[in-house]
Structures are given as structure tokens and as C-alpha cells.
Write an enzyme that holds these catalytic residues in place. Structure first.
Site, PDB file in Angstrom:
ATOM      1  N   SER A   1      -7.537  -7.515   8.814  1.00 49.36           N
ATOM      2  CA  SER A   1      -8.929  -7.955   8.864  1.00 49.36           C
ATOM      3  C   SER A   1      -9.246  -8.951   7.759  1.00 49.36           C
ATOM      4  CB  SER A   1      -9.846  -6.742   8.753  1.00 49.36           C
ATOM      5  OG  SER A   1      -9.492  -6.010   7.606  1.00 49.36           O
TER       6      SER A   1
ATOM      7  N   HIS B   1       0.813  -1.225   0.000  1.00 50.39           N
ATOM      8  CA  HIS B   1       0.000   0.000   0.000  1.00 50.39           C
ATOM      9  C   HIS B   1       0.842   1.269   0.000  1.00 50.39           C
ATOM     10  CE1 HIS B   1      -3.841  -2.169   1.710  1.00 50.39           C
ATOM     11  NE2 HIS B   1      -3.496  -2.563   0.506  1.00 50.39           N
TER      12      HIS B   1
HETATM   13  P1  NAD Z   1      -6.755  -3.975   8.523  1.00 52.10           P
HETATM   14  O1  NAD Z   1      -7.751  -4.477   7.567  1.00 52.10           O
HETATM   15  O2  NAD Z   1      -5.401  -4.525   8.429  1.00 52.10           O
HETATM   16  O3  NAD Z   1      -7.419  -4.181  10.014  1.00 52.10           O
HETATM   17  C1  NAD Z   1      -6.745  -4.156  11.209  1.00 52.10           C
HETATM   18  C2  NAD Z   1      -6.851  -5.532  11.904  1.00 52.10           C
HETATM   19  O4  NAD Z   1      -5.948  -5.576  13.005  1.00 52.10           O
HETATM   20  C3  NAD Z   1      -8.231  -5.887  12.498  1.00 52.10           C
HETATM   21  O5  NAD Z   1      -8.602  -7.163  12.038  1.00 52.10           O
HETATM   22  C4  NAD Z   1      -7.991  -5.930  14.031  1.00 52.10           C
HETATM   23  O6  NAD Z   1      -8.768  -6.934  14.676  1.00 52.10           O
HETATM   24  C5  NAD Z   1      -6.527  -6.271  14.092  1.00 52.10           C
HETATM   25  N1  NAD Z   1      -5.828  -5.813  15.301  1.00 52.10           N
HETATM   26  C6  NAD Z   1      -5.919  -4.606  15.920  1.00 52.10           C
HETATM   27  N2  NAD Z   1      -5.042  -4.523  16.941  1.00 52.10           N
HETATM   28  C7  NAD Z   1      -4.365  -5.694  16.963  1.00 52.10           C
HETATM   29  C8  NAD Z   1      -3.312  -6.210  17.781  1.00 52.10           C
HETATM   30  N3  NAD Z   1      -2.769  -5.494  18.767  1.00 52.10           N
HETATM   31  N4  NAD Z   1      -2.848  -7.447  17.510  1.00 52.10           N
HETATM   32  C9  NAD Z   1      -3.366  -8.195  16.495  1.00 52.10           C
HETATM   33  N5  NAD Z   1      -4.372  -7.760  15.697  1.00 52.10           N
HETATM   34  C10 NAD Z   1      -4.857  -6.522  15.921  1.00 52.10           C
HETATM   35  O7  NAD Z   1      -6.469  -2.487   8.379  1.00 52.10           O
HETATM   36  P2  NAD Z   1      -7.372  -1.166   8.428  1.00 52.10           P
HETATM   37  O8  NAD Z   1      -7.164  -0.551   9.760  1.00 52.10           O
HETATM   38  O9  NAD Z   1      -8.749  -1.438   7.937  1.00 52.10           O
HETATM   39  O10 NAD Z   1      -6.637  -0.244   7.367  1.00 52.10           O
HETATM   40  C11 NAD Z   1      -6.852  -0.320   5.964  1.00 52.10           C
HETATM   41  C12 NAD Z   1      -5.593   0.141   5.247  1.00 52.10           C
HETATM   42  O11 NAD Z   1      -5.245   1.458   5.695  1.00 52.10           O
HETATM   43  C13 NAD Z   1      -4.346  -0.651   5.563  1.00 52.10           C
HETATM   44  O12 NAD Z   1      -4.257  -1.777   4.791  1.00 52.10           O
HETATM   45  C14 NAD Z   1      -3.235   0.371   5.321  1.00 52.10           C
HETATM   46  O13 NAD Z   1      -2.941   0.531   3.977  1.00 52.10           O
HETATM   47  C15 NAD Z   1      -3.849   1.622   5.864  1.00 52.10           C
HETATM   48  N6  NAD Z   1      -3.444   1.787   7.279  1.00 52.10           N
HETATM   49  C16 NAD Z   1      -2.117   1.709   7.611  1.00 52.10           C
HETATM   50  C17 NAD Z   1      -1.709   1.812   8.933  1.00 52.10           C
HETATM   51  C18 NAD Z   1      -0.245   1.711   9.270  1.00 52.10           C
HETATM   52  O14 NAD Z   1       0.602   1.817   8.391  1.00 52.10           O
HETATM   53  N7  NAD Z   1       0.122   1.463  10.535  1.00 52.10           N
HETATM   54  C19 NAD Z   1      -2.671   2.006   9.937  1.00 52.10           C
HETATM   55  C20 NAD Z   1      -4.022   2.093   9.559  1.00 52.10           C
HETATM   56  C21 NAD Z   1      -4.387   1.976   8.236  1.00 52.10           C
END
Ligand code: NAD
Ligand code: ZN
Length: 231
Positions: A175, A105
Site C-alpha cells: 500500500s 518485518h
Molecule cells: P500492505 O501495506 O503491503 O498492503 C497490501 C497491498 O496489497 C494493498 O495495497 C492492496 O491493494 C495490494 N494487493 C492486494 N492483493 C493484491 C494482488 N493480488 N496483487 C497486487 N496487489 C494486491 O500490507 P498490509 O496488509 O497492510 O500489512 C501490513 C504488514 O503486516 C505487512 O507489511 C507485513 O509485515 C504484515 N503482513 C504480512 C503478510 C504476509 O507475510 N503475507 C500478510 C499480511 C500482513
């Protein structure tokens, strides 16, 4: 390995599913992270990304990032391959020492001109204007993949090669609903790979994986790596 926003949650970077704080609480990230919203309201979108850049710049790799970097190093000593396909844009995997990282991404640190296409690294403080402008006058946007956009071709090719060669597949903190990453697990399974999921909660792939580990990535992953690989 496939990682998602959940891996960085314990570093203080909210996932898109977490409620947003303060000023941004009334916004929905899935609405902000789209090309249509940027076209309509580039100021709000870039102010939000500036806020996220600040969060990312303060964040440090957590035990999940570090365990993955340790595992890669360990497998290299055995001449075994390791590819980290990440949907994260924060580059915390690289900060932890991971080398073979495929950014599916993009990265929040790279900003691209919407007119001439030039990309530039933006690591510093807040922007002075929203959106920031290129020398050519075009509006600049983060070089990340927004909802409805295609993934970079090179990253998809590398992901395909890694999945073809894969005998053990981990899906961590994602997710598993956003394509095409959501289908990676099925490709790996067809190829005969064993599959593991680590997530705080069940996802659509939980019934499909060989092992589902429910809990925080920063707690579970170091333990898995220790028990399975002795590191
Ligand atoms: P996602 O689809 O990857 O969802 C986050 C997942 O993480 C959920 O299933 C949740 O249950 C799980 N989760 C949360 N905390 C956790 C933990 N401590 N341990 C294990 N699992 C945990 O991502 P999204 O938030 O829907 O974001 C969509 C897109 O937005 C991403 O693919 C990315 O491109 C961007 N994004 C990036 C970042 C980053 O770089 N850190 C953060 C948020 C969103
Ligand atoms: Zn330009």
C-alpha cells in the site's frame, strides 16, 4: 524490488486490509499487531498469530513469487544484482527460490522470548499454550515488526545499500503508506532509478512512478518478466 502483503494474497494469505474471516472477523489486525495489545492481552494476540501461522504453512508460492525468483536467476547469469526487500513474514519468496531476500518485518516462523531474547524457529502445529513460554519462563512472541516498532537495523542497512545501487525499482502489492518502506521509492528515484508499481488499486505512489500496472501481481508480474526480460 519491494514486496508487500498483496504478493501473497493469491497464495491465500490475507493482507491486513482484507476483512478477516470467521472467529477473527470482529478484530482489526492493525490493533492486534502492536506491542501494547500483546502486553495487555498476549493470549488473543498469540492465538491470532497461531491462526496466521497455520494459513502460512498451507500456502504455496504463486506465479508472482515464482516470476521474481526466475528474474533473480536470470540477472545473476548477466552478473547483475537483484535485491528483494520484502515486508512479508511468510517466507514464500524463499520457498519460491529467491535468494537475496531482506526481511524488513521479520518472519512469522521465528519466535522470541520477551525476557531473555532467545529466538527459536516454530514451524510445527498449534502451540499448546498462549502465549508459548520460554525455558526461562518469559512469554514468547513472533519475531515480526509490529506497528510502532523499529525495523531490524541490519535489514535497513541492506535496504539502503540496495537502493543506492538500484537502477530499476519495483513496488509490488504494497500500500506504500507504511514507513520506512514507503520512502524507498523516493530514494530510488533520487538515485535515477526507473520505477514500476504493480497493485490491485492505486496507492499514494501511483502518480510518482514511471509505470503503474493495475491488477493482480500473480497475473501481471509473470507477463512483465516475460516481455521485459524474455524469461
Ligand atoms: P500492505 O501495506 O503491503 O498492503 C497490501 C497491498 O496489497 C494493498 O495495497 C492492496 O491493494 C495490494 N494487493 C492486494 N492483493 C493484491 C494482488 N493480488 N496483487 C497486487 N496487489 C494486491 O500490507 P498490509 O496488509 O497492510 O500489512 C501490513 C504488514 O503486516 C505487512 O507489511 C507485513 O509485515 C504484515 N503482513 C504480512 C503478510 C504476509 O507475510 N503475507 C500478510 C499480511 C500482513
Ligand atoms: Zn527466555
Amino acid at each position: 524490488m519491494l514486496t508487500g502483503a498483496g504478493v501473497s494474497a493469491e497464495s491465500g494469505i490475507p493482507t491486513f486490509r482484507d476483512a478477516m474471516e470467521g472467529l477473527w472477523a470482529k478484530y482489526d489486525p492493525s490493533q492486534l499487531a502492536t506491542p501494547e495489545t500483546f502486553d495487555r492481552d498476549p493470549e488473543t494476540v498469540t492465538r491470532w498469530y497461531d491462526w496466521r501461522r497455520k494459513k502460512c504453512s498451507r500456502a504455496k508460492p504463486n506465479p508472482a513469487h515464482l516470476a521474481l525468483a526466475r528474474l533473480e536467476k536470470h540477472l545473476a547469469t548477466q552478473k547483475r544484482g537483484f535485491t528483494l526487500l520484502t515486508q512479508n513474514v511468510d517466507r514464500l519468496h524463499q520457498a519460491a527460490g529467491s535468494r537475496n531476500v531482506v526481511e524488513l518485518h521479520g518472519a512469522i516462523w521465528v519466535w522470541r522470548c520477551t525476557r531473555c531474547g532467545i529466538e527459536r524457529e516454530e514451524r510445527g502445529g498449534p502451540f499448546g499454550e498462549y502465549p508459548p513460554r520460554c525455558a526461562c519462563g518469559g512469554a514468547r512472541r513472533p519475531a515480526v515488526v509490529w506497528f510502532g516498532e523499529m525495523l531490524p537495523e541490519e535489514a535497513m542497512e541492506k535496504a539502503g545499500e540496495a537502493l543506492e545501487a538500484c537502477d530499476l525499482f519495483f513496488s509490488i502489492g504494497t500500500s506504500a503508506v507504511v514507513e520506512p518502506a514507503a520512502s524507498f521509492i523516493h530514494t530510488a528515484r533520487r538515485r535515477g532509478a526507473k520505477t514500476v508499481e504493480i497493485n490491485r488499486e492505486p496507492t499514494p505512489i501511483t502518480p510518482v512512478v514511471d509505470w503503474s500496472l493495475l491488477g493482480k501481481a500473480g497475473e501481471i508480474l509473470p507477463e512483465v518478466v516475460r516481455l521485459a526480460f524474455g524469461i
